[in-house]
Design a protein around this motif. Structure first.
Motif, mmCIF file in Angstrom:
data_model
loop_
_atom_site.group_PDB
_atom_site.id
_atom_site.type_symbol
_atom_site.label_atom_id
_atom_site.label_comp_id
_atom_site.label_asym_id
_atom_site.label_seq_id
_atom_site.Cartn_x
_atom_site.Cartn_y
_atom_site.Cartn_z
ATOM 1 N N ARG A 250 0.831 -1.206 0.000
ATOM 2 C CA ARG A 250 0.000 0.000 0.000
ATOM 3 C C ARG A 250 0.868 1.259 0.000
ATOM 4 N NH1 ARG A 250 -3.019 -3.917 2.604
ATOM 5 N NH2 ARG A 250 -5.272 -3.930 2.121
ATOM 6 N N MET A 251 1.993 1.223 0.708
ATOM 7 C CA MET A 251 2.915 2.363 0.694
ATOM 8 C C MET A 251 3.453 2.602 -0.715
ATOM 9 S SD MET A 251 5.119 1.965 4.227
ATOM 10 C CE MET A 251 6.066 3.455 3.863
ATOM 11 N N MET A 252 3.752 1.531 -1.428
ATOM 12 C CA MET A 252 4.255 1.671 -2.791
ATOM 13 C C MET A 252 3.224 2.385 -3.663
ATOM 14 S SD MET A 252 5.074 -1.297 -5.607
ATOM 15 C CE MET A 252 3.312 -1.658 -5.746
ATOM 16 N N VAL A 253 1.966 1.958 -3.581
ATOM 17 C CA VAL A 253 0.916 2.552 -4.415
ATOM 18 C C VAL A 253 0.665 4.001 -4.002
ATOM 19 C CG1 VAL A 253 -1.503 2.418 -5.096
ATOM 20 C CG2 VAL A 253 -0.171 0.318 -4.843
ATOM 21 N N GLY B 185 7.745 1.601 -6.910
ATOM 22 C CA GLY B 185 6.611 2.194 -7.623
ATOM 23 C C GLY B 185 6.991 3.091 -8.786
ATOM 24 N N LEU B 186 8.059 3.882 -8.633
ATOM 25 C CA LEU B 186 8.410 4.865 -9.651
ATOM 26 C C LEU B 186 9.244 4.283 -10.789
ATOM 27 C CD1 LEU B 186 9.302 7.967 -7.434
ATOM 28 C CD2 LEU B 186 7.212 7.604 -8.755
ATOM 29 N N ASN B 187 10.169 3.372 -10.486
ATOM 30 C CA ASN B 187 11.092 2.911 -11.519
ATOM 31 C C ASN B 187 10.410 2.203 -12.690
ATOM 32 O OD1 ASN B 187 12.995 4.037 -9.910
ATOM 33 N ND2 ASN B 187 14.302 2.243 -9.753
ATOM 34 N N PRO B 188 9.376 1.372 -12.444
ATOM 35 C CA PRO B 188 8.696 0.774 -13.603
ATOM 36 C C PRO B 188 7.997 1.815 -14.477
ATOM 37 C CG PRO B 188 8.249 -0.495 -11.609
ATOM 38 C CD PRO B 188 8.906 0.778 -11.181
ATOM 39 N N ARG B 189 7.785 3.010 -13.943
ATOM 40 C CA ARG B 189 7.110 4.075 -14.696
ATOM 41 C C ARG B 189 8.061 5.237 -14.981
ATOM 42 N NH1 ARG B 189 1.840 5.968 -12.035
ATOM 43 N NH2 ARG B 189 1.723 6.924 -14.092
ATOM 44 N N ALA B 190 9.363 4.948 -14.988
ATOM 45 C CA ALA B 190 10.362 6.006 -15.152
ATOM 46 C C ALA B 190 10.198 6.760 -16.467
ATOM 47 C CB ALA B 190 11.766 5.410 -15.045
ATOM 48 N N ARG B 191 9.888 6.042 -17.545
ATOM 49 C CA ARG B 191 9.715 6.716 -18.841
ATOM 50 C C ARG B 191 8.479 7.612 -18.844
ATOM 51 N NH1 ARG B 191 13.030 4.996 -22.796
ATOM 52 N NH2 ARG B 191 14.137 3.011 -22.505
ATOM 53 N N ILE C 123 11.119 10.080 -13.519
ATOM 54 C CA ILE C 123 11.833 10.032 -12.236
ATOM 55 C C ILE C 123 12.298 8.605 -11.994
ATOM 56 C CG2 ILE C 123 11.689 10.381 -9.741
ATOM 57 C CD1 ILE C 123 9.592 12.455 -10.151
ATOM 58 N N CYS C 124 13.535 8.476 -11.537
ATOM 59 C CA CYS C 124 14.083 7.150 -11.247
ATOM 60 C C CYS C 124 14.810 7.197 -9.901
ATOM 61 C CB CYS C 124 15.047 6.716 -12.350
ATOM 62 S SG CYS C 124 15.641 5.015 -12.199
ATOM 63 N N VAL C 125 14.670 6.141 -9.118
ATOM 64 C CA VAL C 125 15.311 6.043 -7.807
ATOM 65 C C VAL C 125 16.421 4.999 -7.880
ATOM 66 C CG1 VAL C 125 14.992 5.530 -5.354
ATOM 67 C CG2 VAL C 125 13.148 6.647 -6.643
ATOM 68 N N CYS C 126 17.634 5.388 -7.520
ATOM 69 C CA CYS C 126 18.779 4.480 -7.503
ATOM 70 C C CYS C 126 19.255 4.271 -6.070
ATOM 71 C CB CYS C 126 19.929 5.032 -8.347
ATOM 72 S SG CYS C 126 19.504 5.292 -10.088
ATOM 73 N N GLY C 127 20.001 3.176 -5.875
ATOM 74 C CA GLY C 127 20.569 2.910 -4.561
ATOM 75 C C GLY C 127 19.592 2.272 -3.608
ATOM 76 N N GLY C 128 19.914 2.341 -2.335
ATOM 77 C CA GLY C 128 19.085 1.724 -1.309
ATOM 78 C C GLY C 128 19.881 1.530 -0.038
ATOM 79 N N ARG C 129 19.575 0.456 0.655
ATOM 80 C CA ARG C 129 20.199 0.186 1.950
ATOM 81 C C ARG C 129 21.294 -0.877 1.803
ATOM 82 N NH1 ARG C 129 16.911 -1.385 7.478
ATOM 83 N NH2 ARG C 129 18.714 -1.912 8.771
#
Length: 422
Positions: free
Chosen positions: A23-26, A81-87, A91-97
């Protein structure tokens, strides 16, 4: 330390359950998409670079309102959520933990190969921002998370977090390319990373620290470079003299200039789990409740015609509307935004899944209809915030805090209330 904001972030362990993570992703993706549609990609980065907005963003999504875990869970949700819709969104998110943070350069390099972005420049920005927060600012926190958010326009933001295991505390650092600037006399763009580059630092105040990015630290940086060029034997002799005279404690301590630790936006995230009356601006919360429960139906007719939508969902959507349309001054009490969808630890109340799903459905429907040129629902969602703001300014709608909590807990089962312990 010069900063645009700081907050106490107790270090929490554990994982986010799948029912909340999905739900947080959506929700997170829908809120960012709405920001892009209404204000542009640059504004989305500016919001992510605001530590108070970021904490409120996590709270409205049902995460523990004060926890350091908001950083990991929010950025993971946005990456999913954002990366599959980057085009589509640009917006694209890189990196992480952990190990994923070390993959940031590879992800940026790959992104540059399929776009017109300058990969070398983005990788340099990523590495410099991490190096500054891990080395140039020696505050006792070691980075373990690094997220680099980049747009198709070449703008970027960094959200990264450090941990102090001994003190069980975390500190989050925010960067934004739009706010980097060269200081007087600079000859290299890299210098802007070394002169108060942060848009915000969120963390627990542990007193004076060594901050080599402060505006008045240029002489210190030059001195360090000069020492690095000296013969090692000379430096060793100087160290021996310091030890003979009583060690570092014998050196003159110069107090920081007035205001060096108190500038910018401040949010204190206390150690207690429960949301208390003093954590919330009761007048603002009262305006939200008045908007949801007392306004005339015709004000929000297109929303109210949505099947299954009731006052409790309007309460959640009003807080979501503020996250999208509110100005920076509205996010000084992040705990208030937990009154949208509760918290996974049960504070201020269990996450009402039925209400949460209604909020997602209405927000999603408003965005999809806006793409087709039907803006009634999106305008209604914007109007929720402006109406609450008007009520707050014209009336004294202070919320009965205990009554609000009692009502939420009384209806929790009916609204599908759930916690991480269920």
């Amino acid at each position: 330390m010069q900063r645009s904001g700081h907050a106490d972030l107790p270090l929490h362990t554990g994982t986010v359950p799948k029912w909340l993570a999905d739900r947080m992703m959506v929700t997170g993706t829908l809120i960012i998409e709405s920001l892009v549609m209404n204000y542009g990609r640059k504004e989305a980065l500016v919001r992510l670079s605001d530590p108070l907005w970021f904490q409120s963003f996590g709270a409205v999504m049902g995460m523990d309102w004060h926890s350091s875990g908001i950083t990991t869970s929010v950025m993971y949700a946005l990456k999913r959520g954002l990366n599959p819709r980057a085009r589509d969104l640009g917006i694209c998110v890189c990196g992480g933990r952990g190990k994923y943070s070390r993959r940031t350069p590879d992800e940026l390099r790959m992104l540059a190969e399929i776009s017109s972005l300058d990969g070398d420049s983005l990788i340099k920005a990523s590495r410099l921002s991490a190096k500054v927060d891990n080395t140039a600012v020696q505050d006792g926190f070691q980075l373990y998370q690094h997220n680099f958010i980049v747009t198709c326009d070449g703008d970027w933001a960094v959200v990264q977090q450090g941990m102090n295991v001994d003190k069980r505390a975390a500190r989050r650092y925010h960067w934004c390319s739009d706010n980097l600037r060269l200081f007087a006399g600079s000859t290299s763009p890299s210098d802007c990373f070394l002169n108060e580059p942060h848009t915000g630092v969120t963390g627990e105040n542990k007193g004076s620290i060594l901050n080599l990015t402060a505006a008045d630290a240029d002489k210190t940086r030059n001195s360090i470079l000069a020492i690095a060029k000296e013969e090692p034997s000379r430096i060793l002799k100087e160290c021996e003299l310091i030890v003979e005279k009583g060690g570092l404690d014998s050196l003159k301590k110069v107090p920081p200039a007035d205001g060096t630790n108190n500038s910018g936006r401040v949010a204190v995230m206390p150690a207690h789990h429960e949301v208390r009356k003093e954590d919330v601006n009761l007048k603002r919360l009262g305006a939200v409740l008045a908007t949801a429960y007392e306004k005339q139906p015709e004000d929000f007719s297109s929303l109210l015609l949505t099947e299954g939508l009731g006052p409790r969902t309007l309460q959640s959507l009003t807080l979501v509307s503020e996250v999208i349309h509110g100005t920076p001054s509205r996010f000084s009490d992040p705990a208030r935004f937990s009154f949208a969808h509760g918290g996974k630890d049960g504070h201020p109340f269990p996450v009402p899944l039925k209400i949460y799903d209604e909020s997602i459905r209405v927000l999603q429907d408003s965005i999809e209809k806006s793409k087709l040129g039907y803006n009634e629902k999106s305008e209604c969602i914007r109007k929720l915030h402006t109406t609450a703001l008007r009520i707050e300014q014209q009336c004294e709608p202070e919320a009965d805090f205990d009554a609000v909590i009692e009502r939420e807990r009384r209806h929790s089962k009916e609204w599908g209330g759930r916690t991480v312990g269920d």
